[in-house]
Write a protein that holds these residues in place. Structure first.
Motif, PDB file in Angstrom:
ATOM      1  N   TRP A 284       1.421  13.911   6.122  1.00  0.00           N
ATOM      2  CA  TRP A 284       2.162  13.882   7.388  1.00  0.00           C
ATOM      3  C   TRP A 284       1.827  12.625   8.182  1.00  0.00           C
ATOM      4  CZ3 TRP A 284       6.187  16.130   9.652  1.00  0.00           C
ATOM      5  CH2 TRP A 284       6.660  17.325   9.123  1.00  0.00           C
ATOM      6  N   ALA A 285       0.547  12.294   8.262  1.00  0.00           N
ATOM      7  CA  ALA A 285       0.116  11.129   9.032  1.00  0.00           C
ATOM      8  C   ALA A 285       0.677   9.835   8.446  1.00  0.00           C
ATOM      9  CB  ALA A 285      -1.419  11.068   9.086  1.00  0.00           C
ATOM     10  N   ILE A 286       0.636   9.711   7.129  1.00  0.00           N
ATOM     11  CA  ILE A 286       1.116   8.487   6.491  1.00  0.00           C
ATOM     12  C   ILE A 286       2.621   8.321   6.666  1.00  0.00           C
ATOM     13  CG2 ILE A 286       1.459   7.360   4.244  1.00  0.00           C
ATOM     14  CD1 ILE A 286      -1.367   8.376   3.501  1.00  0.00           C
ATOM     15  N   VAL A 287       3.383   9.373   6.401  1.00  0.00           N
ATOM     16  CA  VAL A 287       4.844   9.261   6.513  1.00  0.00           C
ATOM     17  C   VAL A 287       5.255   8.997   7.965  1.00  0.00           C
ATOM     18  CG1 VAL A 287       7.057  10.413   6.160  1.00  0.00           C
ATOM     19  CG2 VAL A 287       5.263  10.650   4.464  1.00  0.00           C
ATOM     20  N   THR A 288       4.584   9.658   8.898  1.00  0.00           N
ATOM     21  CA  THR A 288       4.889   9.425  10.317  1.00  0.00           C
ATOM     22  C   THR A 288       4.564   7.981  10.693  1.00  0.00           C
ATOM     23  OG1 THR A 288       4.458  11.751  10.821  1.00  0.00           O
ATOM     24  CG2 THR A 288       4.432  10.203  12.674  1.00  0.00           C
ATOM     25  N   PHE A 289       3.406   7.491  10.256  1.00  0.00           N
ATOM     26  CA  PHE A 289       3.038   6.102  10.522  1.00  0.00           C
ATOM     27  C   PHE A 289       4.077   5.146   9.943  1.00  0.00           C
ATOM     28  CE2 PHE A 289       1.335   2.246   8.580  1.00  0.00           C
ATOM     29  CZ  PHE A 289       0.980   1.533   9.723  1.00  0.00           C
TER      30      PHE A 289
ATOM     31  N   MET B 202       0.838  -1.209   0.000  1.00  0.00           N
ATOM     32  CA  MET B 202       0.000   0.000   0.000  1.00  0.00           C
ATOM     33  C   MET B 202       0.874   1.262   0.000  1.00  0.00           C
ATOM     34  SD  MET B 202      -3.046  -1.066  -0.246  1.00  0.00           S
ATOM     35  CE  MET B 202      -4.027   0.348   0.124  1.00  0.00           C
ATOM     36  N   SER B 203       1.963   1.244   0.775  1.00  0.00           N
ATOM     37  CA  SER B 203       2.836   2.424   0.806  1.00  0.00           C
ATOM     38  C   SER B 203       3.569   2.592  -0.522  1.00  0.00           C
ATOM     39  CB  SER B 203       3.819   2.358   1.977  1.00  0.00           C
ATOM     40  OG  SER B 203       4.816   1.393   1.769  1.00  0.00           O
ATOM     41  N   LEU B 204       3.908   1.489  -1.160  1.00  0.00           N
ATOM     42  CA  LEU B 204       4.564   1.583  -2.467  1.00  0.00           C
ATOM     43  C   LEU B 204       3.625   2.207  -3.500  1.00  0.00           C
ATOM     44  CD1 LEU B 204       7.138   0.970  -4.086  1.00  0.00           C
ATOM     45  CD2 LEU B 204       6.172  -1.290  -4.569  1.00  0.00           C
TER      46      LEU B 204
ATOM     47  N   GLY C  78      12.562   9.627  -0.753  1.00  0.00           N
ATOM     48  CA  GLY C  78      12.804   8.954   0.519  1.00  0.00           C
ATOM     49  C   GLY C  78      11.664   8.009   0.863  1.00  0.00           C
ATOM     50  N   SER C  79      10.434   8.448   0.654  1.00  0.00           N
ATOM     51  CA  SER C  79       9.279   7.595   0.933  1.00  0.00           C
ATOM     52  C   SER C  79       9.205   6.409  -0.025  1.00  0.00           C
ATOM     53  CB  SER C  79       7.979   8.396   0.839  1.00  0.00           C
ATOM     54  OG  SER C  79       7.663   8.948   2.080  1.00  0.00           O
ATOM     55  N   LEU C  80       9.475   6.669  -1.293  1.00  0.00           N
ATOM     56  CA  LEU C  80       9.436   5.565  -2.258  1.00  0.00           C
ATOM     57  C   LEU C  80      10.515   4.533  -1.918  1.00  0.00           C
ATOM     58  CD1 LEU C  80       7.968   4.565  -4.825  1.00  0.00           C
ATOM     59  CD2 LEU C  80       9.822   5.597  -6.140  1.00  0.00           C
TER      60      LEU C  80
END
Length: 152
Positions: free
Chosen positions: A132-137, A19-21, A77-79
């Motif tokens: 913000w919520a997703i990256v923090t999680f 899901m994050s990908l 960074g997130s990817l």
């Protein structure tokens, strides 16, 4: 837990990782299309927002280099964090951490700069909170998986 012992990969790691990908893939595409000045993409993204694709693109192209750098750190960074999470690598923590730093830089810029009304609308603010919520999680999740011995 012994460093040499490997914890079994929990099912939720695959769900969170995939899901994050997908989520971060969208962000990477958005960044890339903006950097490539793709007006057709801008037209689709700005549809119904009362702004021309040219005006939207001009706004994004007006970012100082340091903002572009923070935006790139946030997106890539997130990817990378998502891929590293799926590979069960402890480096996912560093990647998600760098993504948060990138997000902080772009958020600071948005707070101190003159932002067009369409870019600071209620929907844009909601998206900022969601990001913000997703990256923090994801960072907290990666740290938790490392502590449980799932990430190597």
């Amino acid at each position: 837990m012994n460093e040499l012992a490997r914890a079994k990969t929990p099912w939720h790691l695959w769900v969170v990782g995939i899901m994050s990908l997908l989520w971060n893939g969208f962000g990477a595409n958005d960044y890339t299309q903006t950097q490539l000045s793709n007006l057709d993409y801008m037209r689709t993204m700005m549809d119904g927002m009362g702004v021309t694709p040219e005006a939207a693109l001009a706004y994004f192209q007006s970012f100082p280099a340091w903002v572009d750098a923070f935006w790139a750190f946030g997106v890539w960074g997130s990817l990378a964090g998502s891929v590293l999470l799926l590979l069960r690598s402890r480096w996912a923590i560093i990647a998600f951490g760098s993504s948060l730093i990138g997000l902080a830089g772009t958020t600071i810029y948005q707070a101190i700069s003159e932002t067009p009304a369409w870019a600071s609308s209620g929907m844009a603010e909601i998206m900022s909170i969601v990001i913000w919520a997703i990256v923090t999680f994801l960072l907290i999740y990666a740290i938790s998986m490392r502590q449980k011995g799932v990430l190597r």
